[in-house]
Design an enzyme around this catalytic site. Sequence first.
Site, PDB file in Angstrom:
ATOM      1  CG  HIS A  56      -7.547 -41.017  96.044  1.00  0.00           C
ATOM      2  ND1 HIS A  56      -6.873 -42.166  95.681  1.00  0.00           N
ATOM      3  CD2 HIS A  56      -8.477 -41.419  96.950  1.00  0.00           C
ATOM      4  CE1 HIS A  56      -7.388 -43.204  96.323  1.00  0.00           C
ATOM      5  NE2 HIS A  56      -8.361 -42.786  97.116  1.00  0.00           N
ATOM      6  CG  HIS A  58      -9.718 -41.509 100.400  1.00  0.00           C
ATOM      7  ND1 HIS A  58     -10.531 -42.159  99.500  1.00  0.00           N
ATOM      8  CD2 HIS A  58     -10.444 -40.466 100.887  1.00  0.00           C
ATOM      9  CE1 HIS A  58     -11.695 -41.540  99.437  1.00  0.00           C
ATOM     10  NE2 HIS A  58     -11.672 -40.515 100.257  1.00  0.00           N
ATOM     11  CG  ASP A  60      -7.042 -46.219 101.691  1.00  0.00           C
ATOM     12  OD1 ASP A  60      -7.511 -45.064 101.605  1.00  0.00           O
ATOM     13  OD2 ASP A  60      -7.408 -47.148 100.936  1.00  0.00           O
ATOM     14  CG  HIS A  61      -4.908 -44.464  98.246  1.00  0.00           C
ATOM     15  ND1 HIS A  61      -4.767 -45.317  97.186  1.00  0.00           N
ATOM     16  CD2 HIS A  61      -6.072 -44.798  98.844  1.00  0.00           C
ATOM     17  CE1 HIS A  61      -5.817 -46.139  97.136  1.00  0.00           C
ATOM     18  NE2 HIS A  61      -6.629 -45.841  98.125  1.00  0.00           N
ATOM     19  CG  HIS A 114     -12.807 -43.023  95.300  1.00  0.00           C
ATOM     20  ND1 HIS A 114     -13.571 -43.859  96.063  1.00  0.00           N
ATOM     21  CD2 HIS A 114     -11.623 -42.881  95.969  1.00  0.00           C
ATOM     22  CE1 HIS A 114     -12.882 -44.205  97.158  1.00  0.00           C
ATOM     23  NE2 HIS A 114     -11.707 -43.629  97.112  1.00  0.00           N
ATOM     24  CG  ASP A 133      -9.315 -46.259  95.883  1.00  0.00           C
ATOM     25  OD1 ASP A 133      -8.546 -47.192  95.570  1.00  0.00           O
ATOM     26  OD2 ASP A 133      -9.417 -45.835  97.051  1.00  0.00           O
ATOM     27  CG  HIS A 171      -8.533 -50.849  97.730  1.00  0.00           C
ATOM     28  ND1 HIS A 171      -8.333 -50.862  99.082  1.00  0.00           N
ATOM     29  CD2 HIS A 171      -8.565 -49.535  97.366  1.00  0.00           C
ATOM     30  CE1 HIS A 171      -8.256 -49.616  99.536  1.00  0.00           C
ATOM     31  NE2 HIS A 171      -8.386 -48.788  98.510  1.00  0.00           N
TER      32      HIS A 171
HETATM   33 FE    FE Z   1      -8.460 -46.648  98.802  1.00  0.00          FE
HETATM   34 ZN    ZN Z   2      -9.834 -44.002  98.270  1.00  0.00          ZN
END
Ligand code: FE
Ligand code: ZN
Length: 255
Positions: A56, A58, A60-61, A114, A133, A171
């Site tokens: 996805h 975001h 942090d990915h 999410h 996530d 995570h």
């Molecule tokens: Fe994340």
């Molecule tokens: Zn995420």
Amino acid sequence: MTLEIHTIPCLSDNYAFLCRDQATGIVALVDAPEAAPIKAALSEKGWGLDLILLTHHHYDHIDGVPELLDAYGSKVIGAQADAHRLPPLDIALAEGDAVRIGDTNGTTIDVSGHTVGHVAFYFPTANAVFTADSLMALGCGRLFEGTPDMMWESLSKLAALPDDTIVYSGHEYTAGNAKFALTIEPDNPALQARSKEIIDKRTMGIATVPSRLADEKVTNPFLRAHLPEVKSAIGMADASDVALFAEIRKRKDNF
Ligand code: FE
Ligand code: ZN
């Protein structure tokens, strides 16, 4: 086992996964939170990086993608629905589309909730599903974009995979998730036992990801919103599955 899978801790609490197809030596990364630890792991193993699979949009990915492309010239694979907000995709996928790492065949599962456009990648011969996530160890992602109905449907698809499937989520949130889960089902013996195990592992600095789908089904409150005992425990015996899921998600948001 058709894929050799390594968990790479990134940022403060993210996980990325390196997967090497044993038949062909093709190497894929699932999610790219940052480049440095992934490059370090690849050079330690003497591997290249053929494919980057993104779950996805975001940061942090995906933030590590440009630097990894510079170093390895990998092909990037992600959801067609998110093509406008992912790094440029070489292969764009939707629900049910095939995804391959060398000779290991997988399927794309739309797990929106999410985010809308979040996908999971399922490789049956490796007993592995990469959920980021969506379904997480003892939890699920916060609903930033999707509705409770959407996430409940996504989690139900994942719950229908074989019990021995290993869940590679995004995570290290499991200790906090365990504390919350115990507020929903304080008397669930499997949850009590798993919580103890998680505290022990975290005390020793051991990752709690990946986890077994069978364990998630008996302990993860977000996979248990359809069960009469969970509905009664919350005092919503007559509620629909989705209403119960929405209530548990709301409680977690305020936990
Ligand atoms: Fe994340
Ligand atoms: Zn995420």
